[in-house]
Design an enzyme around this catalytic site. Sequence first.
Site, mmCIF file in Angstrom:
data_model
loop_
_atom_site.group_PDB
_atom_site.id
_atom_site.type_symbol
_atom_site.label_atom_id
_atom_site.label_comp_id
_atom_site.label_asym_id
_atom_site.label_seq_id
_atom_site.Cartn_x
_atom_site.Cartn_y
_atom_site.Cartn_z
ATOM 1 N N GLN A 1 -21.873 -34.816 2.227
ATOM 2 C CA GLN A 1 -22.862 -35.103 1.007
ATOM 3 C C GLN A 1 -22.350 -33.884 -0.040
ATOM 4 O O GLN A 1 -22.191 -32.864 0.247
ATOM 5 C CB GLN A 1 -24.333 -34.758 1.411
ATOM 6 C CG GLN A 1 -25.340 -34.976 0.134
ATOM 7 C CD GLN A 1 -26.792 -34.782 0.499
ATOM 8 O OE1 GLN A 1 -27.050 -33.587 0.680
ATOM 9 N NE2 GLN A 1 -27.528 -35.723 0.639
ATOM 10 N N TYR B 1 -32.245 -31.963 -7.769
ATOM 11 C CA TYR B 1 -30.864 -31.283 -8.173
ATOM 12 C C TYR B 1 -30.121 -31.985 -9.372
ATOM 13 O O TYR B 1 -31.012 -32.732 -9.846
ATOM 14 C CB TYR B 1 -30.051 -31.220 -6.696
ATOM 15 C CG TYR B 1 -30.584 -30.492 -5.675
ATOM 16 C CD1 TYR B 1 -31.016 -29.233 -5.516
ATOM 17 C CD2 TYR B 1 -31.148 -31.471 -4.521
ATOM 18 C CE1 TYR B 1 -31.533 -28.616 -4.629
ATOM 19 C CE2 TYR B 1 -31.433 -30.653 -3.532
ATOM 20 C CZ TYR B 1 -31.716 -29.222 -3.591
ATOM 21 O OH TYR B 1 -32.480 -28.669 -2.414
ATOM 22 N N ARG C 1 -27.140 -40.971 -2.765
ATOM 23 C CA ARG C 1 -28.509 -40.744 -2.370
ATOM 24 C C ARG C 1 -29.587 -40.544 -3.426
ATOM 25 O O ARG C 1 -29.356 -39.876 -4.241
ATOM 26 C CB ARG C 1 -28.911 -39.570 -1.482
ATOM 27 C CG ARG C 1 -30.080 -39.277 -0.832
ATOM 28 C CD ARG C 1 -29.965 -38.234 0.213
ATOM 29 N NE ARG C 1 -31.202 -38.332 1.102
ATOM 30 C CZ ARG C 1 -32.121 -37.178 1.682
ATOM 31 N NH1 ARG C 1 -31.708 -36.023 1.052
ATOM 32 N NH2 ARG C 1 -32.667 -37.614 2.467
ATOM 33 N N GLY D 1 -33.759 -36.742 10.148
ATOM 34 C CA GLY D 1 -33.281 -35.517 9.900
ATOM 35 C C GLY D 1 -33.590 -34.444 11.116
ATOM 36 O O GLY D 1 -32.828 -34.270 12.012
ATOM 37 N N ARG D 2 -34.793 -34.126 11.344
ATOM 38 C CA ARG D 2 -35.482 -33.165 12.567
ATOM 39 C C ARG D 2 -34.953 -33.563 13.880
ATOM 40 O O ARG D 2 -34.828 -32.873 14.795
ATOM 41 C CB ARG D 2 -36.637 -32.755 12.185
ATOM 42 C CG ARG D 2 -37.200 -32.173 10.746
ATOM 43 C CD ARG D 2 -38.527 -31.597 10.937
ATOM 44 N NE ARG D 2 -38.510 -30.865 9.275
ATOM 45 C CZ ARG D 2 -39.296 -29.950 9.170
ATOM 46 N NH1 ARG D 2 -40.397 -29.718 10.086
ATOM 47 N NH2 ARG D 2 -39.422 -29.305 7.933
#
Length: 368
Positions: free
Chosen positions: A106, A185, A232, A318-319
């Site tokens: 990424q 971002y 993304r 993710g987690r």
Amino acid sequence: MAFTFDDDAALLAPLQVGDTLAGNRLFMAPLTRSRAQADGTPSYLAAQYYAQRASAGIVITEATAISKSANGAYVNTPGIYTDRHQQKWAQVASAVHYEGGHIFMQLWHVGRMGHPDISGVHPVAPSAVAADMTAHTPDGKKPLVVPHALEMEEIPRIVADFRAAARRAVDAGMDGVEIHGANGYLLHQFQSDVVNQRTDAYGGTAENRARLTVEVVEAVVDEIGAGRVGLRISPGNGVGDVRENDPIATYEALLDRIAPLGLAYLHVLIDPTQTTFGVIRALWSGVFVLNTGRETDTDFCQLESFAQWGAVSAVAVGRAFLANPDLIDRLTVGAELNEPDVATFYSPGPVGYIDYPTLAELEARESA
């Protein structure tokens, strides 16, 4: 009760993702771990960390800065803009491939989310509007500063940095890259009709606000090929103090421009119950990767249903991958999952990084 995949589970089926044949449709989502060295070189443990999770259909790395000025949202996050960075990432890619996996990097520019006490440079953004947030600097929490509004002549440098980073990533052995256009971002900041207050060719209309993301995607595709490029986005997501009054118009303009390029995939962080989800999904005929966010990305019954219905091509979690390097094996046999240790998400060293046990390791301990 633990979830168990059926033998014919849609998420266990192979999927052609651009140039990459993923062995399953359960991808590892990008996760910032704050374990890189001070100069942005990945940790000596990074190769082991990612290789442990190589059974994911595709491993997507943590957000990785395209330049020194692109970094600075968090301490000890990695980059891909020096030879040293590239050499260490090559070790990561090699380790994942050795375990039979696939890995995309990424690519990241934090924009106004950066803090000069972390990056050593003043942050940039579409407009001189600070995020109403704090940063965890080496000297403690500090408010984010008012960023420098990029001049027109500075914008091509941003595009060139994304292009150069993509080339380095592929030269390091990555199967592809994911351009980070989400979560508050820089690219997300440009897309916002609130944060972006420009009146030139990069502001105002939805088409103008999408322009930088489109130029970045086009440049990266030109450099490494569309089959190695994902994007993304996070429509309507307020992370990073980025608000969007009209996310549907914003992302219609963006996807209309990039859809013909034939990207490997679109990765969307969104609540699938939102109206926006249906609109975005209808606009994208290629591989569509869903990330539902922290609260529901372990609802594997729901995620499997989305895949069975054809609403998504793949899902990114993710987690669950963070705490379960052998997540696919556990879901296949219906084993209980390790719980992630929040206290070690961003701490240095191996604890909470490479020491989560696999089923095989737990069985070995019990029989010892």
